[in-house]
Scaffold this motif. Structure first.
Motif, PDB file in Angstrom:
ATOM      1  N   PRO A  64     -14.092   4.308   1.703  1.00  0.00           N
ATOM      2  CA  PRO A  64     -12.864   3.966   2.431  1.00  0.00           C
ATOM      3  C   PRO A  64     -12.692   2.458   2.521  1.00  0.00           C
ATOM      4  CG  PRO A  64     -14.591   4.543   3.973  1.00  0.00           C
ATOM      5  CD  PRO A  64     -15.153   4.809   2.598  1.00  0.00           C
ATOM      6  N   LYS A  65     -11.457   2.019   2.646  1.00  0.00           N
ATOM      7  CA  LYS A  65     -11.222   0.596   2.892  1.00  0.00           C
ATOM      8  C   LYS A  65     -11.539   0.310   4.353  1.00  0.00           C
ATOM      9  CE  LYS A  65      -7.319  -1.182   1.489  1.00  0.00           C
ATOM     10  NZ  LYS A  65      -7.977  -2.449   1.156  1.00  0.00           N
ATOM     11  N   ALA A  66     -12.107  -0.857   4.630  1.00  0.00           N
ATOM     12  CA  ALA A  66     -12.414  -1.217   6.015  1.00  0.00           C
ATOM     13  C   ALA A  66     -11.105  -1.314   6.804  1.00  0.00           C
ATOM     14  CB  ALA A  66     -13.187  -2.522   6.061  1.00  0.00           C
ATOM     15  N   LYS A  67     -10.109  -1.931   6.184  1.00  0.00           N
ATOM     16  CA  LYS A  67      -8.791  -2.044   6.830  1.00  0.00           C
ATOM     17  C   LYS A  67      -7.785  -1.316   5.956  1.00  0.00           C
ATOM     18  CE  LYS A  67      -9.026  -6.404   9.290  1.00  0.00           C
ATOM     19  NZ  LYS A  67      -8.699  -7.828   9.151  1.00  0.00           N
ATOM     20  N   PRO A  68      -6.983  -0.415   6.546  1.00  0.00           N
ATOM     21  CA  PRO A  68      -5.987   0.280   5.729  1.00  0.00           C
ATOM     22  C   PRO A  68      -5.044  -0.709   5.058  1.00  0.00           C
ATOM     23  CG  PRO A  68      -6.068   1.194   7.957  1.00  0.00           C
ATOM     24  CD  PRO A  68      -6.916  -0.028   7.958  1.00  0.00           C
ATOM     25  N   LEU A  69      -4.551  -0.335   3.890  1.00  0.00           N
ATOM     26  CA  LEU A  69      -3.592  -1.175   3.172  1.00  0.00           C
ATOM     27  C   LEU A  69      -2.189  -0.836   3.660  1.00  0.00           C
ATOM     28  CD1 LEU A  69      -2.983  -3.114   0.764  1.00  0.00           C
ATOM     29  CD2 LEU A  69      -2.698  -1.053  -0.613  1.00  0.00           C
ATOM     30  N   GLU A  70      -1.437  -1.867   4.009  1.00  0.00           N
ATOM     31  CA  GLU A  70      -0.039  -1.649   4.401  1.00  0.00           C
ATOM     32  C   GLU A  70       0.851  -2.340   3.391  1.00  0.00           C
ATOM     33  OE1 GLU A  70       1.421  -1.459   8.552  1.00  0.00           O
ATOM     34  OE2 GLU A  70      -0.521  -2.393   8.957  1.00  0.00           O
ATOM     35  N   ALA A  71       1.876  -1.665   2.950  1.00  0.00           N
ATOM     36  CA  ALA A  71       2.797  -2.254   1.974  1.00  0.00           C
ATOM     37  C   ALA A  71       4.180  -1.638   2.153  1.00  0.00           C
ATOM     38  CB  ALA A  71       2.286  -1.989   0.561  1.00  0.00           C
ATOM     39  N   MET A  72       5.172  -2.283   1.550  1.00  0.00           N
ATOM     40  CA  MET A  72       6.532  -1.750   1.617  1.00  0.00           C
ATOM     41  C   MET A  72       6.992  -1.419   0.207  1.00  0.00           C
ATOM     42  SD  MET A  72       8.398  -4.287   4.262  1.00  0.00           S
ATOM     43  CE  MET A  72       8.343  -5.672   3.146  1.00  0.00           C
ATOM     44  N   CYS A  73       7.778  -0.366   0.088  1.00  0.00           N
ATOM     45  CA  CYS A  73       8.333  -0.078  -1.223  1.00  0.00           C
ATOM     46  C   CYS A  73       9.741   0.489  -1.113  1.00  0.00           C
ATOM     47  CB  CYS A  73       7.441   0.883  -2.004  1.00  0.00           C
ATOM     48  SG  CYS A  73       7.599   2.592  -1.541  1.00  0.00           S
ATOM     49  N   LYS A  74      10.509   0.272  -2.175  1.00  0.00           N
ATOM     50  CA  LYS A  74      11.806   0.936  -2.295  1.00  0.00           C
ATOM     51  C   LYS A  74      11.939   1.393  -3.744  1.00  0.00           C
ATOM     52  CE  LYS A  74      14.618  -3.138  -3.277  1.00  0.00           C
ATOM     53  NZ  LYS A  74      15.725  -3.974  -2.882  1.00  0.00           N
ATOM     54  N   SER A  75      12.847   2.319  -3.992  1.00  0.00           N
ATOM     55  CA  SER A  75      12.931   2.871  -5.340  1.00  0.00           C
ATOM     56  C   SER A  75      13.394   1.792  -6.324  1.00  0.00           C
ATOM     57  CB  SER A  75      13.878   4.059  -5.367  1.00  0.00           C
ATOM     58  OG  SER A  75      15.181   3.612  -5.131  1.00  0.00           O
ATOM     59  N   HIS A  76      12.895   1.863  -7.536  1.00  0.00           N
ATOM     60  CA  HIS A  76      13.300   0.927  -8.585  1.00  0.00           C
ATOM     61  C   HIS A  76      14.729   1.259  -8.997  1.00  0.00           C
ATOM     62  CE1 HIS A  76      13.198  -0.889 -12.665  1.00  0.00           C
ATOM     63  NE2 HIS A  76      12.468  -1.788 -12.014  1.00  0.00           N
ATOM     64  N   HIS A  77      15.508   0.231  -9.374  1.00  0.00           N
ATOM     65  CA  HIS A  77      16.931   0.493  -9.680  1.00  0.00           C
ATOM     66  C   HIS A  77      17.113   1.483 -10.828  1.00  0.00           C
ATOM     67  CE1 HIS A  77      16.751  -2.086 -13.205  1.00  0.00           C
ATOM     68  NE2 HIS A  77      16.055  -2.935 -12.474  1.00  0.00           N
ATOM     69  N   SER A  78      16.064   1.623 -11.670  1.00  0.00           N
ATOM     70  CA  SER A  78      16.180   2.562 -12.784  1.00  0.00           C
ATOM     71  C   SER A  78      16.065   4.019 -12.313  1.00  0.00           C
ATOM     72  CB  SER A  78      15.097   2.283 -13.821  1.00  0.00           C
ATOM     73  OG  SER A  78      13.823   2.458 -13.244  1.00  0.00           O
TER      74      SER A  78
END
Ligand code: HEM
Length: 101
Positions: A64-78
């Motif tokens: 496991p990661k010591a600290k969770p990964l946080e990220a943002m995403c949105k759909s690709h224009h394609s």
């Protein structure tokens, strides 16, 4: 390479070894590659801040990661048409499954 090639290959053994080794390893590796490729190809990813992701390892047998990964995403224009939910950035956080606090 330190310890020779053999030592390198047995550092990470997620599917076990020998007669009881996981028969689904080939399938699992292919599915994981495809899943990762789909996430990269179909979404635009952003960090939540300027800070680099903390890659340190937590405790437990599933790495496991010591600290969770946080990220943002949105759909690709394609990706069209895409579900409305993914048209703007959505924030995600990986599960923290570290067994120790
Ligand atoms: C990321 C995915 C997977 C991981 C990390 C994983 C890991 C493992 C591990 C550690 C074992 C025990 C090996 C041992 O006792 O030494 C195992 C056994 C097994 N796995 Fe997987 N596995 C995965 C996916 C799959 C998939 C997709 C299938 C089937 C489609 C599968 C079928 C099996 C079976 C049938 C066994 C029992 C083998 C035996 O006892 O002879 N696994 N797996």
């Amino acid at each position: 390479m330190e310890g020779g090639d053999q030592a390198y290959y047995y550092k990470f053994v997620p599917f076990g070894l020998g007669r009881q080794a996981c028969p689904g390893a080939g399938f699992a590796n292919r599915v994981m590659s495809l899943a990762l490729a789909a996430l990269i190809q179909c979404f635009e990813w952003e960090r939540i801040s300027e800070e680099e992701a903390d890659m340190s390892e937590g405790t437990g047998i599933t790495m496991p990661k010591a600290k969770p990964l946080e990220a943002m995403c949105k759909s690709h224009h394609s990706m069209s048409p895409c579900p409305p939910f993914f048209r703007n950035y959505v924030r995600f956080r990986t599960l923290s499954d570290s067994v120790m606090p």
